[in-house]
Write an enzyme that holds these catalytic residues in place. Structure first.
Site, short mmCIF file in Angstrom:
data_model
loop_
_atom_site.label_atom_id
_atom_site.label_comp_id
_atom_site.label_asym_id
_atom_site.label_seq_id
_atom_site.Cartn_x
_atom_site.Cartn_y
_atom_site.Cartn_z
N ASP A 134 -3.61 9.00 10.55
CA ASP A 134 -2.74 8.04 11.20
C ASP A 134 -3.45 7.29 12.32
OD1 ASP A 134 -0.58 7.33 13.39
OD2 ASP A 134 0.51 7.53 11.52
N TRP A 164 2.37 5.72 10.82
CA TRP A 164 1.89 5.43 9.46
C TRP A 164 2.07 6.65 8.55
CZ3 TRP A 164 2.44 0.78 10.11
CH2 TRP A 164 1.94 0.09 11.21
N ASP A 165 1.89 7.85 9.11
CA ASP A 165 2.18 9.07 8.33
C ASP A 165 3.63 9.10 7.88
OD1 ASP A 165 -0.29 10.32 8.26
OD2 ASP A 165 0.01 11.39 10.13
N LEU A 166 4.53 8.81 8.81
CA LEU A 166 5.96 8.90 8.51
C LEU A 166 6.39 7.82 7.52
CD1 LEU A 166 7.20 9.72 12.10
CD2 LEU A 166 6.99 11.29 10.18
N GLY A 169 5.07 8.88 4.13
CA GLY A 169 5.87 9.94 3.54
C GLY A 169 7.16 9.42 2.95
#
Length: 403
Positions: A134, A164-166, A169
């Protein structure tokens, strides 16, 4: 928790944030999500934040409602078990979420030889297979250079939210359901690759920020706590409380002007500058040098207890700045919020945890299910999904393949 996806069975082999959060969202909508990890835990099993007892609160947060299988992925037998679980038969199975590399024993090409209609959703760093996290995506797309006050100059500011991870996902969960829907119509499986870097730069482009720099040739300046392109900033009340005050819509702006009794002053600025603020949020941003001091002075004469109800009655958009401890104790956000329920975790700790973030008025919300102990469901899953006998499972335990 809801039952919308109850028939679906997803096998997850992942770590960190993006891929596990995809499994979390699917589980909270009713899918059976089976997370497979290395015996002893993968690289994220003991991640911070941790409790005083050493339990990973991160693990407990991202793996609620999942089943856990622990195998020795360093051995061919353990890898074969994971491949068999990912490709196990059943119309509602054959759905695999992972952030393992494109090549290797979990490649889609290898797994699809076991099950031709397999749907693989693979979270990646970069589209070319290179690594990315991220923070490395965030620094590459230019966000740290426009975060924070102008006084920082060119010094970057990292933010602590893994945005960006969230987003990746959530997009991975959406992509899996899209591919599963097409499989139901065509019978065809496929691999969907979702690189963090593509999610980052595409999001920037979707918000118009890429076009902005390409068409102007200039980077956006830093504006501190001012919201770009609209009227919004933090202000301090007479009792020292800091509020975020926004005025995006015409109603929010007219309500704010009325609440603070600054009608005449605003009209004077409009006359002097030949502009109208009633409907144009961009104009409010451009002339914030005149408007912000008016709001600042008016807010400073009243307490937060006075302003809150007044803002609410007039349709203003505002919110108090709170520490995370204050947020955790906030009755609206947590204590009285039906999204949350207080449950005991496998670690023995008891605290409020969220279920599905969506609310479905026509359905009964079920309480969230705790995160599993590592390997808690190994025997159950191997028996139910692969049909292994108790003797066969016992031998796997004895040989250290399963825990």
């Amino acid at each position: 928790m809801y039952d919308l996806l109850k028939p679906l069975r997803i096998v997850e082999a992942s770590s960190f944030v993006a891929s596990p959060s995809a499994g979390l969202y699917l589980a909270q909508m009713g899918a059976t999500v089976i997370r497979v990890d290395q015996i002893g835990g993968g690289p994220d099993f003991n991640r911070w934040p941790r409790s005083d007892t050493g339990a990973s609160l991160y693990w407990e947060g991202l793996n609620k409602g999942k089943k856990s299988v622990a195998v020795d992925l360093g051995r061919p037998e353990g890898r074969a078990l994971l491949a068999a679980l990912a490709t196990a038969p059943g119309d509602d199975g054959g759905l695999f979420v992972t952030n393992y590399p494109v090549d290797g024993f979990l490649s889609h090409e290898t797994l699809s030889r076991r099950r031709a209609d397999l749907v693989t959703v693979r979270v990646m760093g970069q589209a070319n297979g290179g690594p990315a996290l991220d923070y490395t995506v965030n620094c590459a797309v230019g966000i740290p250079q426009i975060t924070g006050p102008a006084s920082l100059g060119d010094h970057p500011v990292n933010h602590v939210l893994p945005a960006w991870d969230l987003l990746t996902g959530a997009y991975a969960a959406f992509a899996l359901l899209a591919a599963e829907r097409q499989r139901r119509e065509t019978g065809r499986g496929q691999e969907v690759r979702i690189p963090l870097s593509d999610v980052g730069i595409a999001t920037i482009a979707n918000l118009g920020q890429l076009a902005e720099v390409l068409t102007t040739g200039d980077n956006r300046a830093r504006y501190g706590n001012d919201v770009y392109g609209a009227f919004g900033r933090d202000y301090v009340t007479a009792d020292g409380k800091r509020l975020m005050v926004m005025a995006i819509t015409p109603r929010q702006w007219s309500g704010l002007v009325k609440a603070l009794d600054i009608d005449d002053a605003v009209a004077r600025i409009e006359g002097e500058r030949d502009v109208s603020f009633a409907k144009d949020e961009g104009a409010r941003f451009e002339h914030r040098d005149a408007l912000a001091p008016l709001v600042e002075a008016a807010v400073a004469t009243r307490t937060s207890a006075e302003l809150g109800p007044l803002f609410d009655s007039l349709g203003c958009c505002w919110g108090p700045y709170q520490t995370m401890i204050e947020a955790a104790r906030d009755p609206v956000l947590v204590r009285d919020n039906p999204v949350f329920a207080t449950i005991e975790q496998a670690s023995g700790l008891t605290y409020p945890v969220p279920g599905a973030m969506a609310t479905i008025p026509q359905a009964t919300r079920q309480p969230p299910i705790r995160a599993p102990r590592l390997g808690e469901h190994s025997d159950e899953v191997l028996a139910d999904l692969l049909g292994l006998s108790s003797g066969a499972i016992g031998r796997l335990h004895d040989e250290g393949v399963v825990a």
